[in-house]
Design a protein around this motif. Structure first.
Motif, PDB file in Angstrom:
ATOM      1  N   ALA A  90       0.697  -1.178  -0.050  1.00 34.87           N
ATOM      2  CA  ALA A  90      -0.066  -0.150  -0.142  1.00 34.87           C
ATOM      3  C   ALA A  90       0.926   1.130   0.042  1.00 34.87           C
ATOM      4  N   ILE A  91       1.967   1.211   0.540  1.00 35.17           N
ATOM      5  CA  ILE A  91       3.100   2.355   0.742  1.00 35.17           C
ATOM      6  C   ILE A  91       3.746   2.442  -0.656  1.00 35.17           C
ATOM      7  N   GLN A  92       3.985   1.364  -1.148  1.00 37.50           N
ATOM      8  CA  GLN A  92       4.578   1.554  -2.436  1.00 37.50           C
ATOM      9  C   GLN A  92       3.508   2.307  -3.553  1.00 37.50           C
ATOM     10  N   SER A  93       2.168   1.583  -3.234  1.00 36.54           N
ATOM     11  CA  SER A  93       1.440   1.999  -4.155  1.00 36.54           C
ATOM     12  C   SER A  93       1.380   3.678  -4.299  1.00 36.54           C
ATOM     13  N   ARG A  94       1.324   4.148  -2.934  1.00 32.61           N
ATOM     14  CA  ARG A  94       1.015   5.532  -2.696  1.00 32.61           C
ATOM     15  C   ARG A  94       2.288   6.302  -3.447  1.00 32.61           C
ATOM     16  N   ILE A  95       3.488   5.911  -3.322  1.00 28.83           N
ATOM     17  CA  ILE A  95       4.490   6.598  -4.062  1.00 28.83           C
ATOM     18  C   ILE A  95       4.517   6.279  -5.507  1.00 28.83           C
ATOM     19  N   GLU A  96       4.023   5.466  -5.965  1.00 24.34           N
ATOM     20  CA  GLU A  96       3.907   5.156  -7.286  1.00 24.34           C
ATOM     21  C   GLU A  96       2.685   6.010  -7.946  1.00 24.34           C
ATOM     22  N   ALA A  97       1.626   6.189  -7.180  1.00 25.43           N
ATOM     23  CA  ALA A  97       0.440   6.796  -7.568  1.00 25.43           C
ATOM     24  C   ALA A  97       0.958   8.297  -7.691  1.00 25.43           C
ATOM     25  N   THR A  98       1.746   8.819  -6.720  1.00 25.23           N
ATOM     26  CA  THR A  98       1.842  10.084  -6.580  1.00 25.23           C
ATOM     27  C   THR A  98       3.043  10.353  -7.623  1.00 25.23           C
ATOM     28  N   ALA A  99       3.900   9.681  -8.147  1.00 21.82           N
ATOM     29  CA  ALA A  99       4.717   9.729  -9.287  1.00 21.82           C
ATOM     30  C   ALA A  99       4.082   9.729 -10.580  1.00 21.82           C
ATOM     31  N   ALA A 100       3.003   8.812 -10.485  1.00 24.90           N
ATOM     32  CA  ALA A 100       2.300   8.694 -11.991  1.00 24.90           C
ATOM     33  C   ALA A 100       1.302  10.097 -12.035  1.00 24.90           C
ATOM     34  N   ALA A 101       0.774  10.607 -10.824  1.00 25.14           N
ATOM     35  CA  ALA A 101       0.151  12.074 -11.051  1.00 25.14           C
ATOM     36  C   ALA A 101       1.182  13.098 -11.430  1.00 25.14           C
ATOM     37  N   MET A 102       2.394  12.986 -10.878  1.00 25.03           N
ATOM     38  CA  MET A 102       3.168  14.022 -11.493  1.00 25.03           C
ATOM     39  C   MET A 102       3.447  13.962 -13.060  1.00 25.03           C
ATOM     40  N   GLN A 103       3.706  12.728 -13.299  1.00 27.35           N
ATOM     41  CA  GLN A 103       3.890  12.359 -14.939  1.00 27.35           C
ATOM     42  C   GLN A 103       2.659  12.862 -15.618  1.00 27.35           C
ATOM     43  N   ALA A 104       1.385  12.667 -15.126  1.00 28.31           N
ATOM     44  CA  ALA A 104       0.207  13.286 -15.842  1.00 28.31           C
ATOM     45  C   ALA A 104      -0.106  14.821 -15.624  1.00 28.31           C
ATOM     46  N   GLY A 105       0.906  15.487 -14.793  1.00 28.61           N
ATOM     47  CA  GLY A 105       0.625  16.977 -14.563  1.00 28.61           C
ATOM     48  C   GLY A 105      -0.451  17.187 -13.768  1.00 28.61           C
ATOM     49  N   ASP A 106      -0.991  16.277 -12.830  1.00 26.80           N
ATOM     50  CA  ASP A 106      -2.160  16.303 -12.197  1.00 26.80           C
ATOM     51  C   ASP A 106      -1.647  16.940 -10.734  1.00 26.80           C
ATOM     52  N   LEU A 107      -1.638  18.150 -10.667  1.00 22.42           N
ATOM     53  CA  LEU A 107      -1.438  18.599  -9.126  1.00 22.42           C
ATOM     54  C   LEU A 107      -2.094  18.369  -8.109  1.00 22.42           C
TER      55      LEU A 107
END
Length: 143
Positions: free
Chosen positions: A23-40
């Protein structure tokens, strides 16, 4: 290829479930994916309200408004983030994520950017069970 190393600390209730580390790794990866998508908005939702990010050594941003300003600049480079490894430690409602990463993007003048480093992230479990970032040091150094 991403490597994952998970260490579970023993608590009075017993060993921490591997699902917590996932779950923690998922949070990190989801945050990185949002950065890549430009989703502030999604990036910011991964942080506690008083969260802290050290965008560069000695350059700390605290709270939602400061994080929004710092991430707006970072997202402008259209980052593509890759993690080389993840290590997660959990103790009760606190967690530590360690990870090596690479980022590629484009500077305002059109120049290609490529950087990498080692990040240290402290997370806290909310009452609803979700993990959110409290402290984020993407360029962790000993100095």
């Amino acid at each position: 290829m991403t490597q994952t190393m998970t260490l579970a600390l023993t608590t009075p209730a017993g060993p921490v479930a591997a699902g917590e580390a996932a779950a923690i790794q998922s949070r990190i990866e989801a945050t990185a994916a949002a950065m890549q998508a430009g989703d502030l908005d999604t990036v910011l939702s991964g942080y506690v309200p008083g969260g802290l990010v050290e965008f560069a050594p000695g350059a700390e941003a605290r709270g939602t408004a400061a994080l929004a300003a710092g991430y707006a600049e970072f997202l402008a480079m259209q980052p593509r983030i890759t993690f080389d490894c993840h290590k997660v430690l959990v103790a009760g409602d606190l967690a530590l994520h360690l990870g090596a990463w690479t980022v590629e993007g484009t500077a305002p003048d059109g120049t290609a950017i490529r950087d990498g480093g080692f990040s240290v992230v402290v997370l806290r479990r909310d009452p609803d069970g979700a993990w959110r970032i409290v402290i984020d040091v993407p360029q962790a150094t000993a100095g």
